[in-house]
Design a protein around this motif. Structure first.
Motif, PDB file in Angstrom:
ATOM      1  N   GLU A   1      -4.293  33.551  37.826  1.00  0.00           N
ATOM      2  CA  GLU A   1      -4.651  34.967  37.734  1.00  0.00           C
ATOM      3  C   GLU A   1      -4.740  35.422  36.281  1.00  0.00           C
ATOM      4  OE1 GLU A   1      -1.864  37.124  40.083  1.00  0.00           O
ATOM      5  OE2 GLU A   1      -2.590  36.287  41.994  1.00  0.00           O
ATOM      6  N   LEU A   2      -3.866  34.926  35.442  1.00  0.00           N
ATOM      7  CA  LEU A   2      -3.934  35.274  34.023  1.00  0.00           C
ATOM      8  C   LEU A   2      -5.210  34.748  33.390  1.00  0.00           C
ATOM      9  CD1 LEU A   2      -0.219  34.605  33.020  1.00  0.00           C
ATOM     10  CD2 LEU A   2      -1.370  36.830  33.013  1.00  0.00           C
ATOM     11  N   LEU A   3      -5.612  33.549  33.754  1.00  0.00           N
ATOM     12  CA  LEU A   3      -6.859  32.989  33.230  1.00  0.00           C
ATOM     13  C   LEU A   3      -8.062  33.793  33.712  1.00  0.00           C
ATOM     14  CD1 LEU A   3      -6.094  29.191  33.755  1.00  0.00           C
ATOM     15  CD2 LEU A   3      -6.253  30.364  31.550  1.00  0.00           C
ATOM     16  N   ASP A   4      -8.038  34.190  34.988  1.00  0.00           N
ATOM     17  CA  ASP A   4      -9.149  34.977  35.528  1.00  0.00           C
ATOM     18  C   ASP A   4      -9.304  36.304  34.782  1.00  0.00           C
ATOM     19  OD1 ASP A   4      -9.877  33.105  37.437  1.00  0.00           O
ATOM     20  OD2 ASP A   4      -8.586  33.965  38.997  1.00  0.00           O
ATOM     21  N   ALA A   5      -8.175  36.842  34.301  1.00  0.00           N
ATOM     22  CA  ALA A   5      -8.208  38.143  33.633  1.00  0.00           C
ATOM     23  C   ALA A   5      -8.485  38.038  32.137  1.00  0.00           C
ATOM     24  CB  ALA A   5      -6.882  38.870  33.862  1.00  0.00           C
ATOM     25  N   ASP A   6      -8.560  36.838  31.602  1.00  0.00           N
ATOM     26  CA  ASP A   6      -8.751  36.639  30.164  1.00  0.00           C
ATOM     27  C   ASP A   6     -10.242  36.482  29.870  1.00  0.00           C
ATOM     28  OD1 ASP A   6      -8.828  35.756  27.508  1.00  0.00           O
ATOM     29  OD2 ASP A   6      -6.935  34.658  27.704  1.00  0.00           O
ATOM     30  N   ALA A   7     -10.802  37.431  29.119  1.00  0.00           N
ATOM     31  CA  ALA A   7     -12.238  37.413  28.832  1.00  0.00           C
ATOM     32  C   ALA A   7     -12.654  36.194  28.024  1.00  0.00           C
ATOM     33  CB  ALA A   7     -12.624  38.693  28.084  1.00  0.00           C
ATOM     34  N   ARG A   8     -11.725  35.587  27.320  1.00  0.00           N
ATOM     35  CA  ARG A   8     -12.061  34.407  26.518  1.00  0.00           C
ATOM     36  C   ARG A   8     -12.338  33.179  27.383  1.00  0.00           C
ATOM     37  NH1 ARG A   8      -6.787  34.206  22.947  1.00  0.00           N
ATOM     38  NH2 ARG A   8      -5.984  34.640  25.053  1.00  0.00           N
ATOM     39  N   VAL A   9     -11.862  33.228  28.629  1.00  0.00           N
ATOM     40  CA  VAL A   9     -12.079  32.107  29.554  1.00  0.00           C
ATOM     41  C   VAL A   9     -13.425  32.337  30.240  1.00  0.00           C
ATOM     42  CG1 VAL A   9     -11.125  30.772  31.465  1.00  0.00           C
ATOM     43  CG2 VAL A   9      -9.587  31.914  29.849  1.00  0.00           C
ATOM     44  N   ALA A  10     -14.480  32.119  29.487  1.00  0.00           N
ATOM     45  CA  ALA A  10     -15.836  32.434  29.954  1.00  0.00           C
ATOM     46  C   ALA A  10     -16.453  31.230  30.652  1.00  0.00           C
ATOM     47  CB  ALA A  10     -16.693  32.886  28.780  1.00  0.00           C
ATOM     48  N   VAL A  11     -15.897  30.893  31.799  1.00  0.00           N
ATOM     49  CA  VAL A  11     -16.429  29.784  32.592  1.00  0.00           C
ATOM     50  C   VAL A  11     -16.585  30.261  34.029  1.00  0.00           C
ATOM     51  CG1 VAL A  11     -15.396  27.999  31.137  1.00  0.00           C
ATOM     52  CG2 VAL A  11     -14.109  28.912  33.078  1.00  0.00           C
ATOM     53  N   PRO A  12     -17.486  29.662  34.782  1.00  0.00           N
ATOM     54  CA  PRO A  12     -17.638  30.037  36.194  1.00  0.00           C
ATOM     55  C   PRO A  12     -16.339  29.797  36.964  1.00  0.00           C
ATOM     56  CG  PRO A  12     -19.493  28.696  35.465  1.00  0.00           C
ATOM     57  CD  PRO A  12     -18.475  28.639  34.375  1.00  0.00           C
ATOM     58  N   ALA A  13     -16.136  30.557  38.014  1.00  0.00           N
ATOM     59  CA  ALA A  13     -14.929  30.397  38.834  1.00  0.00           C
ATOM     60  C   ALA A  13     -14.822  28.984  39.387  1.00  0.00           C
ATOM     61  CB  ALA A  13     -14.938  31.416  39.969  1.00  0.00           C
ATOM     62  N   SER A  14     -15.966  28.354  39.606  1.00  0.00           N
ATOM     63  CA  SER A  14     -15.953  26.998  40.163  1.00  0.00           C
ATOM     64  C   SER A  14     -15.265  26.006  39.227  1.00  0.00           C
ATOM     65  CB  SER A  14     -17.377  26.536  40.457  1.00  0.00           C
ATOM     66  OG  SER A  14     -18.158  26.522  39.263  1.00  0.00           O
ATOM     67  N   VAL A  15     -15.350  26.262  37.920  1.00  0.00           N
ATOM     68  CA  VAL A  15     -14.694  25.376  36.953  1.00  0.00           C
ATOM     69  C   VAL A  15     -13.178  25.457  37.118  1.00  0.00           C
ATOM     70  CG1 VAL A  15     -14.288  24.945  34.498  1.00  0.00           C
ATOM     71  CG2 VAL A  15     -16.591  25.502  35.311  1.00  0.00           C
TER      72      VAL A  15
END
Length: 380
Positions: free
Chosen positions: A339-353
């Motif tokens: 959840e923290l990664l999903d909320a971090d704008a720097r983690v600009a990868v598709p959810a599938s990754v």
């Protein structure tokens, strides 16, 4: 008993055990045949040949016990080939593995112990009947060959004694068995800790774990094995110090060997058998293993997340810092790493990754390779 007492009484006079034995045997046989007992021999011709005969047979017993343990471990590894658990490095959650993979590595190490025991057997299955300094000065070499054939041993060049590196190799094989048993025992002790409780030693009806605390179920078998393994290593050290003797022989090794050779053989056999009983009665808790894996908020998937960000174009160091920062927050705040990664704008990868990175099945898809390697073992 009368014979043993007679030898003991004679040794009180001779102050030499083999000389006392020879005197009593000669007297029992009588003249003139008794005079040929020990003819042209020295004490070590008798003692060293006897030691090697016993060590060879001890190796056979140890190999058989190791084989029985391997059978038990192989069955357990195959049963839990897909039982997922957390792998730990430095005692800290690392990445997922399987209990079967862990047990398979134990079995493969026991197989290497069998190899070492066979090598030790070959080294100690020897004899010498070559006299006071090994030169056959007063005995024909054919006598040595005759005795060797009768005992199933191989004659070897020697001084007054057979070289002690052979005995040290036997002690190393025993100590190596102990080290392997301790490796397994220490792991099982850790996995039985209350806050871990992924396995538990068998506990029979009526057994008591503590004289004071009725709730206790202590890992006593594993602890006993750990302790005895230390004795085996100490015996090896003593055996290595026996290798260097004065000239063609001194007696500094003899008193040591009377303790360490039989004790090491017996202890190695005991820890193999005790470990086999422990593993056969071991309780395994797969649900607890899975719960422990998930208790670190998904942090065990940090490496595939890192690699996913690198594949998306970030430098490794930038990706590492992003993952590390979110991992620290997850741990410190007790929050979901995903959840923290999903909320971090720097983690600009598709959810599938991230879905793939957090896929438990992907993490352990090759974990069974160690179990598959057991198929090559010969347990006959």
């Amino acid at each position: 008993e009368a014979f043993v007492q007679a030898v003991s009484d004679r040794e009180a006079v001779t102050d030499h055990d083999v000389a006392a034995f020879v005197d009593v045997v000669q007297a029992a046989i009588g003249a003139p045949a008794g005079a040929w007992i020990h003819y042209g021999l020295t004490s070590s011709d008798v003692v060293d040949t006897a030691w090697c005969w016993m060590m060879r047979d001890a190796c056979d017993q140890l190999i058989a016990a190791a084989t029985e343990l391997m059978r038990t471990l192989v069955l357990l590894a195959r049963e839990h080939r897909d039982t997922v658990m957390i792998g730990r490095t430095h005692g800290i959650h690392a990445e997922p593995t399987t209990f079967g993979a862990k047990v398979a590595l134990w079995a493969l190490q026991v197989e290497r112990d069998r190899v070492r025991l066979r090598a030790a057997r070959a080294s100690v299955a020897v004899c010498k009947l070559s006299g006071a300094v090994g030169t056959f000065s007063n005995i024909d070499p054919s006598i040595e060959r005759h005795v060797a054939d009768a005992l199933g041993l191989q004659p070897v060049p020697a001084t007054q004694v057979i070289a002690r590196d052979r005995h040290a190799e036997f002690l190393y094989a025993c100590a190596s068995v102990g080290a392997t048993m301790e490796l397994i025992a220490v792991e099982l002790r850790h996995l039985q800790r209350t806050e871990v409780r992924e396995v538990q030693e068998g506990f029979k009806p009526g057994q008591k774990g503590s004289s004071a605390m009725p709730h206790k179920r202590n890992p006593i078998a594993a602890e006993t094995i750990s302790g005895l393994s230390r004795v085996l290593r100490g015996n090896l050290q003593a055996g290595l110090q026996d290798v260097a003797l004065w000239h063609e022989r001194d007696i500094s090794h003899s008193s040591v060997e009377r303790i360490v050779l039989p004790d090491s053989a017996l202890l190695a056999y005991y820890v193999l058998r005790r470990m086999n009983r422990l593993v056969q009665g071991l309780q395994i808790f797969p649900e607890r293993m899975l719960a422990n894996l998930h208790s670190s908020y998904g942090l065990v998937f940090s490496q595939p997340v890192l690699l996913g960000l690198v594949q998306a174009g970030l430098s490794r160091d930038d990706a590492y810092r992003i993952v590390q920062e979110n991992a620290g927050r997850a741990w410190d705040e007790g929050r979901s790493f995903r959840e923290l990664l999903d909320a971090d704008a720097r983690v600009a990868v598709p959810a599938s990754v991230l879905d793939e990175a957090f896929d438990l099945g992907r993490s352990v898809r090759y974990a069974g390779r160690g179990v598959d390697a057991l198929d090559a073992l010969h347990l006959g």
